[in-house]
Design an enzyme around this catalytic site. Sequence first.
Site: not given
Ligand code: NDP
Length: 451
Positions: A124, A164
């Site tokens: 990571k 991510d």
């Molecule tokens: P994105 O950046 O596309 O979206 C993240 C979302 O979560 C946004 O809506 C963001 O809001 C919100 N968010 C991020 N940080 C916070 C926080 N501290 N408090 C509240 N809301 C928050 O990321 P992903 O959808 O790719 O990832 C989301 C989760 O899924 C993570 O935990 C990631 O590790 C996990 N994941 C992702 C994978 C992938 O293929 N992308 C694979 C496996 C797991 P805002 O727009 O305001 O930042």
Amino acid sequence: MTIHDYLAFVKQRNAHEPEFLQAVDEVIQSVIPVLDRHAEYRKLRLFERMTEPERLISFRVNWMDDQGQVQVNRGYRVQMNSAIGPYKGGLRFHPSVTQSVLKFLAFEQVFKNALTGVPMGGGKGGSDFDPKGKSENEVMRFCHAFMGELARHIDHRTDVPAGDIGVGGREIGYLFGAYKKIKNEFTGVLTGKGIGWGGSLIRTEATGYGLIYFAENMMQHAGSSLKGKVCLVSGSGNVSQYAIEKIIHLGGKAVTASDSNGFIYDESGITAEKLEFLKDLKNNRRGRIKEYADKFKGSVYKDIDAKSDHNPLWALKADCAFPCATQNEVNEKDCKNLVKNGVKLLAEGANMPTTPEGINVLIDNGVMYAPGKASNAGGVATSGLEMTQNYMGNNWTREQVDEKLHGIMKSIHEISLAAAKEYGKPGNYMVGANIAGFVKVAKAMQAQGVI
Ligand code: NDP
């Protein structure tokens, strides 16, 4: 050694890394019966070795903003374990990124990748850079600067990063462009690439789709299905968007989405048309979730108070919950609210979104609980399929990739249940996933000797 001894060993070496210690704690609690049964694993100190990254790279990233000011960020790559394949795992760009956060993610990734059946080790990386509020050119300059250093440490057969939080298709494009220029070669060194330049169909959708396939397997195992079920979803990024899309496909009703400011509640359900608005809002216009409630009558918006002891999103009436935003976003009180309101299933789209106390509440109350390392593995599994297509030099169709993703999620569901049963915890997906992932990596490390 007892659980306490193992934790003391890891704590002493990583005292200031709470997220990493939390992830290690969960795994050791699950795998101690395996260590009791396999004295050879203890003798080889496999668990201790798994908690130590094979390599941890930390580096300076200098770039210039639009005002001509020099900015300094910190970049990382944690190459955790390569026993079963090249390091594989995403890059996160978010101000909350620390060494602890990336080590927890890399540690989880090792077991997750093992569960997929695709030969991938775990890693990571990322940076404390915040793409939010930056111009297109600033994001590009940062990505190029970040890859200027990372390129020395990765290769398509050594370490293959992906996206991510904060790293989507746009950032992967800039990172890939820089790598290609530096190395003067076009290889599959990153996944999540665009269709037409090495990307795989369904990779964008895979984490969210895979999550819902996994949840459907859980429901079917319990003699039910997602059809007609009311679902709470957090986040509005990549994972959330495609989780909502697949809930709609399977006849369920997703009623919430959120970002770091607040959440929307749409009691009538997020339809395909409303989801298109949400995708455009978040992926193209990079706006805030509040705009959804301004646009669609009947839906409401609420701010999330980060200091509150609970998140009101998890206090709504529903059948299923899918946290898809970030770590520790569902706490003990949230889980009590979920139980009170009749939620029967919680499957994690995000990594480690539920606190340990919260998980206990769910399990004690008979809520079906799927840990992220099982239920969100569809993303990395499809990244593995992208790597395979890059090696072969051809592309599979959408249907072919989706069918493989289906099969992988079904298989993870089955092997997690089988391992839980074998170790006396039938139906416990957390224990099952931890054990099945651990055993696979342990066997490979044992075979390769003390190295
Ligand atoms: P994105 O950046 O596309 O979206 C993240 C979302 O979560 C946004 O809506 C963001 O809001 C919100 N968010 C991020 N940080 C916070 C926080 N501290 N408090 C509240 N809301 C928050 O990321 P992903 O959808 O790719 O990832 C989301 C989760 O899924 C993570 O935990 C990631 O590790 C996990 N994941 C992702 C994978 C992938 O293929 N992308 C694979 C496996 C797991 P805002 O727009 O305001 O930042």
